[in-house]
Design a protein around this motif. Sequence first.
Motif, short mmCIF file in Angstrom:
data_model
loop_
_atom_site.label_atom_id
_atom_site.label_comp_id
_atom_site.label_asym_id
_atom_site.label_seq_id
_atom_site.Cartn_x
_atom_site.Cartn_y
_atom_site.Cartn_z
N GLU A 41 0.84 -1.20 0.00
CA GLU A 41 0.00 0.00 0.00
C GLU A 41 0.88 1.25 0.00
O GLU A 41 1.91 1.31 0.68
CB GLU A 41 -0.90 -0.02 1.24
N SER A 42 0.46 2.26 -0.77
CA SER A 42 1.23 3.50 -0.82
C SER A 42 0.31 4.65 -1.21
O SER A 42 -0.84 4.46 -1.59
CB SER A 42 2.37 3.37 -1.84
N GLU A 43 0.87 5.87 -1.12
CA GLU A 43 0.15 7.07 -1.55
C GLU A 43 0.22 7.18 -3.07
O GLU A 43 1.22 6.81 -3.68
CB GLU A 43 0.78 8.32 -0.92
N PRO A 44 -0.82 7.70 -3.70
CA PRO A 44 -0.75 7.89 -5.16
C PRO A 44 0.19 9.03 -5.49
O PRO A 44 0.38 9.98 -4.71
CB PRO A 44 -2.19 8.23 -5.54
N GLY A 45 0.78 8.96 -6.65
CA GLY A 45 1.63 10.04 -7.11
C GLY A 45 0.79 11.22 -7.56
O GLY A 45 -0.41 11.10 -7.84
N ALA A 46 1.43 12.39 -7.66
CA ALA A 46 0.70 13.59 -8.05
C ALA A 46 0.08 13.44 -9.43
O ALA A 46 -0.99 13.99 -9.71
CB ALA A 46 1.65 14.79 -8.02
N ASP A 47 0.73 12.65 -10.30
CA ASP A 47 0.20 12.48 -11.65
C ASP A 47 -1.00 11.54 -11.68
O ASP A 47 -1.75 11.49 -12.67
CB ASP A 47 1.29 11.93 -12.57
N GLN A 48 -1.22 10.78 -10.59
CA GLN A 48 -2.33 9.83 -10.56
C GLN A 48 -3.61 10.42 -9.99
O GLN A 48 -4.71 9.95 -10.29
CB GLN A 48 -1.94 8.59 -9.74
N LEU A 49 -3.48 11.46 -9.17
CA LEU A 49 -4.67 12.04 -8.53
C LEU A 49 -5.70 12.56 -9.52
O LEU A 49 -6.90 12.31 -9.34
CB LEU A 49 -4.24 13.14 -7.55
N PRO A 50 -5.30 13.29 -10.56
CA PRO A 50 -6.32 13.76 -11.50
C PRO A 50 -7.06 12.62 -12.21
O PRO A 50 -8.21 12.78 -12.60
CB PRO A 50 -5.51 14.59 -12.51
N LEU A 51 -6.40 11.46 -12.34
CA LEU A 51 -7.02 10.34 -13.04
C LEU A 51 -8.18 9.75 -12.25
O LEU A 51 -9.12 9.19 -12.83
CB LEU A 51 -5.98 9.24 -13.29
N ILE A 52 -8.12 9.89 -10.92
CA ILE A 52 -9.15 9.25 -10.11
C ILE A 52 -10.18 10.25 -9.59
O ILE A 52 -11.20 9.83 -9.03
CB ILE A 52 -8.51 8.50 -8.92
N GLU A 53 -9.96 11.53 -9.76
CA GLU A 53 -10.85 12.52 -9.15
C GLU A 53 -12.29 12.38 -9.65
O GLU A 53 -13.24 12.36 -8.86
CB GLU A 53 -10.34 13.93 -9.43
#
Length: 732
Positions: free
Chosen positions: A217-229
Amino acid sequence: MGDKANAHPGAAGRATSADHPASVRNVVLVGHSGSGKTTLVEALALTAGAVNRAGRVEDGGTVSDYDEIEHRQQRSVQLSLVPVEWGDYKVNLLDTPGYADFVGELRAGLRAADAALFVVSAADGVDGATRMVWDECAAVGMPRAIVITHLESARADFTEMTRTCAQAFGADDPDAVLPLYLPLYGEQGPDGHAPVTGLIGLLSQRIFDYASGERKESEPGADQLPLIEEARNKLIEGIIAESEDESLMDRYLSGEDIDFKTLVDDLERAVTRGIFHPVLAAAPAAEGARQGIGTVELLELITGGFPTPLEHPAPAVTTPGGTARPALACDPSGPLVAEVVKTASDPYVGRISLVRVFSGTLYPDDTVHVSGHGLADRGHEDHDVDERVGALSSPFGKQQRGLTRCGAGDLACVAKLNRAETGDTLSGKDDPLLMEPWDMPDPLLPLAIQAHSKADEDKLSQGLSRLVAEDPTMRLEQNQDTHQVVLWCLGEAHADVALERLRSRYGVQVDVVPYKVSLRETFAGKAGGRGRHVKQSGGHGQYAICEIEVEPLPGGSGIEFVDKVVGGAVPRQFIPSVEKGVRAQAAKGVAAGYALIDVRITLLDGKAHSVDSSDAAFQTAGALALREAAADAKIHLLEPVAEVQVLVGDDHVGAVMSDLSGRRGRVVGTEQASGGRTLVRAEVPEIEIGRYAVDLRSLSQGTARFSRTYARHEPMPPQLSDRIREQAGDAS
């Protein structure tokens, strides 16, 4: 729930009978053949620690080692139970066949379960039969979730398949079918395809990476956050829309950040109530890996979001005499009420019954009452007997692991129930009860069989009785008209499995013969006949003469015998003899060997001898008179006509009606049904619908259903009638 920060640890110990219903989850896996249900069950068992990394149980077998026939046919043909432990929970996974011929096993799984997991292949999509099962679950409010498999396929598109599921399963509310996770993709290969290596939790906004073989388990990268918003916002709105807390929507719309625990709790309640259906993704573990992708999340969903047996209403119960009883409570200390949901035979142990306990607790060596299930018309006798149960066990592959008890809400295998069959109720011997039966499809494909040899003939009856005891979707018929033994099945694959089980399990080899329909004969017009039976050969001879007239009657009249003899030409004591003779000949037929019906036979005159006349002589004369009348008359062959009702999707109505017409059918009406379907009513000769169960499935892509009931007999077309007469002449 699968998006919680801390997963329950898998339990490597053996699954045992749960101590309390609250710790049990009964889940049935539903999906078309090849969707990956059994593979998913094996992946869940691996993650839960029930099998090792090679997918083997302690004895070296696998959880899919169920049936030799399944291995030969390369598909599941029966309901299988795989119990696993996850944290403090026992999860009973009920793996069902996906092929339509084994829908009886699917319905048994639905009966035994409290929630359903619909398994959808990303490569194949959702078929019509799976949509129909979804509608059935919706009608009874069964909680459902969706698992998308085969994401490794080059054609797989998780986003598109989620949209397809929402369209197929969310007709009333597409926003109630939403993903909890998005796939996490690895690097693209030479073919341009990127493998799925993990999941992205939409609620927790956490990454669950399985690339190493262990879930990390880990935190999402900054580039992944817009993909899931966007997907996350839609999921939150869907959860809040189904929330029992009506203030949540106002708080969310006003910009308040709803806390994670509140969202998870509301999600779990919505899933349990059967009004929200999360979509997950799963993939089997890579070689050497301990966990398959999405399996931890799925086990979390099952244990956190699916209902306990305490929350699932039990079927209605009555006394065996039909007196209604109060609704059952899922209480281990309550009165014993259990149901046989599956029956199987083991060459070493004998009959094994898979039982769901709805109330009370079942113990080894208990004496229970077995109440019948009302399927006597299918060759399953009604039961009202006491039986002593044998050992209780929990199955895992081919192994049976002993249990000391099975409490309310749980499932177990019971040995040595020699009288109980699938669908029967087990209850306390001092308070017998009968559970309301579940809906079983009618078998509509006839399979006429005969013993291959004299040795097989001796074993056939016992083999058939054991076969139908296992399968309530099969009907055994001993046709008195055609003298055929007929197994009514759901389709060709069902029939193949029945023949294989007769051969391999019960040592009975049978031959399949052409199925015959029950034809009849009748007179087309008036005719007369004279029967003369006069023989003299020393001592008493035989002397009887009678004259008859035969005329047709309306359909359904049967055979009417009228005495119009005057002057004692035929003595009164011999008139019943004439009637007996003509009725015996009518039963044998007068043209092609089929029973004669719907005629009036009038005895007009005759002669007798004071010494040589006898009962036997006048019986023979009566039969001869009827044969002579038939020789000079036109005889109609009558074929049975069935009333057929076909429930079919509107897209296939035209094809179904055209096909019925091609079978000499007469469409008598259509009417709209729910769910975009049409009910087509027609009258069709039974000789034309012997394989209709198979042909209709192909015609409608497995989405249509039909029923048939006998309507009447009516004359066959002359060309067909002549052909059957010729065949009867050749046979004689």
